[in-house]
Each structure stands twice: as C-alpha cells, then as structure tokens.
Write a protein that holds these residues in place. Structure first.
Motif, PDB file in Angstrom:
ATOM      1  N   TYR A 181     -37.270 -21.558 -23.354  1.00 29.09           N
ATOM      2  CA  TYR A 181     -36.584 -22.655 -24.037  1.00 29.09           C
ATOM      3  C   TYR A 181     -35.371 -23.193 -23.277  1.00 29.09           C
ATOM      4  CZ  TYR A 181     -39.371 -20.683 -27.862  1.00 29.09           C
ATOM      5  OH  TYR A 181     -40.393 -20.180 -28.631  1.00 29.09           O
ATOM      6  N   SER A 226     -39.126 -13.102 -24.334  1.00 32.24           N
ATOM      7  CA  SER A 226     -39.722 -13.725 -23.155  1.00 32.24           C
ATOM      8  C   SER A 226     -40.012 -12.698 -22.059  1.00 32.24           C
ATOM      9  CB  SER A 226     -38.806 -14.824 -22.610  1.00 32.24           C
ATOM     10  OG  SER A 226     -37.573 -14.292 -22.161  1.00 32.24           O
ATOM     11  N   SER A 241     -43.052 -20.060 -21.661  1.00 33.67           N
ATOM     12  CA  SER A 241     -43.255 -20.846 -22.880  1.00 33.67           C
ATOM     13  C   SER A 241     -42.242 -20.516 -23.964  1.00 33.67           C
ATOM     14  CB  SER A 241     -44.679 -20.635 -23.416  1.00 33.67           C
ATOM     15  OG  SER A 241     -44.851 -19.317 -23.915  1.00 33.67           O
ATOM     16  N   ILE A 242     -41.537 -19.367 -23.814  1.00 38.15           N
ATOM     17  CA  ILE A 242     -40.531 -19.018 -24.825  1.00 38.15           C
ATOM     18  C   ILE A 242     -39.158 -18.758 -24.200  1.00 38.15           C
ATOM     19  CG2 ILE A 242     -42.064 -18.229 -26.658  1.00 38.15           C
ATOM     20  CD1 ILE A 242     -41.812 -15.402 -25.618  1.00 38.15           C
TER      21      ILE A 242
END
Length: 428
Positions: free
Chosen positions: A186, A208, A183-184
């Motif tokens: 990117y 992350s 989710s992080i």
C-alpha cells in the motif's frame, strides 16, 4: 610467510577466556596454544585482546556496478574489514544485474581487482530483478555464485518461485528471499503502527512479509529446496518459520542488528536514517526476533548493509530510498546492547556471526582452529567509543546509530593470513 599473534585471548571450550598465541603459516592457522615459542616473519602483539574467527555477512549491498556514488566494491570491503568481517556476500541489485554469465564474469573480475575481503556474489532469480523471466540457474551456479535472490523485491508469483526452487534444488543451490507481497504494501514507507499514524505517513503492514514466507516454505517443501529468509522483522514471520522448521522443511533465516536493537518507537520525526525495508516494527516484534534467535528459529545475524548518498537520505521518509549501513557498527552495537546487557552471551554472538552462517551455506570459513583458513578478527572489548559516521570507511553515512556509546571495537582483521585492517591507535 609465518605470522605469530601473541598476548591474545580466545573463548575456550568452557566458554571462558583463555590466553593463547596463534601461529599462521601462509593462508592457514598452523597452531593455537597458550605459548608457541617459535620465530615468525611477523609478530603482532594483541595486547590481551580477544581473537575470533573472521565474521561472515551473507547480506551486503556493495552498489557496484551502477551505484558508485553510494558505495564501491573497494569502499564496501574496506568497511567490512574495519567491522571485523572477512567474508561478505554481495546482493545483485546493481546495474547491470548479475543475471547472466557475462555480467557475473565482469563482476567476479572487479571483485578480484578491488575487494579487500572475500566477496561471494549472488546472482538474481529473475532477469533484471523484474520477476518476469527466470535466469539460467544451472549455468550461473556452475560459475560459483553464492546463491540466488531478487533481494529488494519479493517474487510475486508462486509459479515463478516454485520453478526457481526446483531448478536450484537440482543443482544444490539456495534460494534467498526478500519476502514482500506488493499487493498489500500500500505504498508504505514505515511500519504500519502507532508511529506511522502519529507522523501521518503510510505504513507497511506486517502481513506483507509473513504471508509470503508462509507461501514460500510450502513451495520449498514441495521443491526440496534450501530456502533462506532475509531480514526477518515480524512476530508472525518468526511463528511461520518456527512451525516450518518443526515440520522438517529446509528453511533458515537471518535477522539484522537494527531490528534486534530498535523498534518503531525510536522514530520521533521524519528522519530517513530510520527508513529501511523491512521497516522497524513494533516492540513485540523486536522481542519476538530476539526470542527466535535464542531458540534457533532464526539462524544467524546479517547486517543488510545498504549505503545511500547523503542527499538521497535527506529527502525524508516519502522521498528517500530504504536502507542503512551496518558493517562497521554491527559487532560493537550487538556486544554493548545485548551481551553487556545480559540478553545473550558473547559465545552466542560470535557463533551467529561466524559458525552459524558458514554452516547454513556450507562455507569453509568461520572457524578459529588449526588447519582452518587464517581469517581472524581481534576485538578490544574494553575501550569505550562513540560511533561516528564521519569516520566510516563506507561511502554511506546513513545510520541511526551516530553518537551511540559502545564497546567492542574490532582492531585487527586478517584474511587468509594477510592483515587487511589494523587500528593504528591501538598498536602505536
């Protein structure tokens, strides 16, 4: 059959080099002494070079089945033998994934047929590495898999990881984790730092990795499971692991040679031979990794050998897969750039490649001692040479270390008394 290694040296109890001979009887070392003086079926002159226990790498991608254009069990284990490795552990991101008894059985059969060195395969934590359904950990553990991992992807839900850890703990198995919170990420392709901004490429934040390690160490504590962190790359990750160890949590960790030797600043152009996951981080991260290795926060070194086809790596950071090869270059790179540079000792390096991984995972290998398995690597510390990717036994040529000048060439590799690699130029 008895084999006698003569004119050798080893690191003695005082950490100094001492002259020795090694007598091998079948699969085991019978005697190590300054002079043995017995007849043997085979005599090998080591020409004054050092004998070590065979190296152990718990993080290797062999690509077979399903990726034979990148690597095979045969070529990958030939590369391992050339690099001085006698035991390697193969990751499960293959096609099919070793996630059930039938696929594991087929993989073990292929390993038995083609492997040049000892291969201990992982099984996956989830079916198809999809993170949706847990595998039958007890059933696969009974088949003798090395450990459980979804390497290449992080387990995204705490619930699944906790369930897996509890099941692994119940059968005495280890959970080995590629830590990455999707989710992080990117869509990043390199470290989120100054170089990603200079090259205008999307970056992967350090958080992350470290945030998932922080979650997992608490889950491991609750589950009573041995939890091992793959390829640590950030200073925050080192801090979390150090704190977890101080709290008595059963966590161990590895670091890869490329993260010890390189940082983002070596990337000056869009060259995917510098693209790996986790990515090359900032200089302060690199420094924290070495400090963590030296103080015991990080337990040992593993290559994360990840071969890809030349045409795949030619697609640049945005299009190429993550990963570089490492089996054939690890020891000379680490010896030249860390030992000869005075940052670590030779004894420490050898321990991180042998005794330490064996101890963490309870393996009966990694020792140069009487009655131990005759897994032996002979290394020439003096001969200088250039790393040449075109000479690799691996199918993968994807390395950022091409044309680096190094010393510390493995010239003879023996596994259970059998010679599996010999540098002919040395013995001619």
């Amino acid at each position: 059959m008895k084999t006698l290694l003569t004119n050798a040296k080893r690191l003695g109890l005082s950490k100094e080099m001492e002259v020795c001979e090694v007598l091998i009887d079948g699969q085991f070392i019978e005697t190590i002494a300054p002079s043995i003086g017995v007849e043997a079926d085979q005599v090998i002159d080591c020409h004054g070079n050092l004998v070590f226990p065979g190296f152990i790498d718990v993080h290797v991608h062999l690509r077979e089945p399903g990726g034979k254009h990148k690597e095979t069990i045969k070529t990958g284990t030939e590369a391992a033998a050339r690099g001085g490795y006698t035991t390697i552990c193969s990751m499960p991101n293959t096609n099919p994934v070793p996630d059930n008894t039938e696929t594991v059985k087929q993989l073990l059969k292929k390993i038995n047929e083609d492997a040049v060195v000892r291969v201990l395969p992982y099984a996956s934590i989830t079916e198809g590495l999809k993170g949706e359904t847990l595998t039958n950990i007890k059933e696969l553990a009974d088949m003798g898999v090395f450990a459980f991992t979804d390497d290449g992807v992080g387990i995204q839900t705490a619930d699944y990881m906790l369930q897996a850890m509890k099941e692994a703990a119940a059968v005495g198995a280890s959970i080995v984790a590629h830590c990455e919170d999707n989710s992080i990420v990117y869509g990043g392709v390199m470290h989120d730092g100054k170089v990603s901004k200079q090259l205008n490429l999307p970056g992967i934040p350090s958080l992350s990795e470290s945030v998932q390690i922080a979650r997992d160490v608490l889950l491991a504590e609750a589950a009573g499971c041995h939890y091992h962190v793959c390829h640590v790359s950030t200073k925050e990750s080192v801090r979390v692991i150090r704190d977890a160890k101080r709290a008595g949590i059963n966590v161990t960790a590895e670091v890869s040679p490329h993260h010890l030797l390189l940082n983002e600043e070596v990337i000056s152009e869009d060259d995917a031979n510098f693209k790996m996951n986790p990515p090359l981080r900032a200089k302060e991260d690199q420094e924290a990794l070495l400090a963590g290795l030296l103080d015991g926060t990080i337990d040992f070194i593993a290559t994360d050998h990840a071969p890809h086809a030349v045409e795949e790596k030619a697609k640049g950071f945005l299009g190429a897969p993550f990963g570089i090869v490492g089996l054939e270059t690890a020891f000379p790179l680490l010896y030249t750039n860390l030992v000869e540079a005075g940052k670590i000792t030779l004894c420490q390096l050898v321990e991180w490649l042998t005794i330490k991984p064996a101890k963490v995972f309870g393996l009966p290998y990694g020792r140069l001692a009487e009655k131990a398995f005759a897994d032996i690597t002979v290394v020439d510390l003096n001969k200088e040479f250039l790393i040449d990717k075109e000479t690799f036994r691996s199918k993968g040529k994807n390395t950022p270390f091409h044309n680096w000048k190094v010393r510390g060439m493995p010239i003879l590799t023996i596994i259970e008394g059998k010679v599996v690699y010999q540098e002919e130029d040395v013995y001619a």
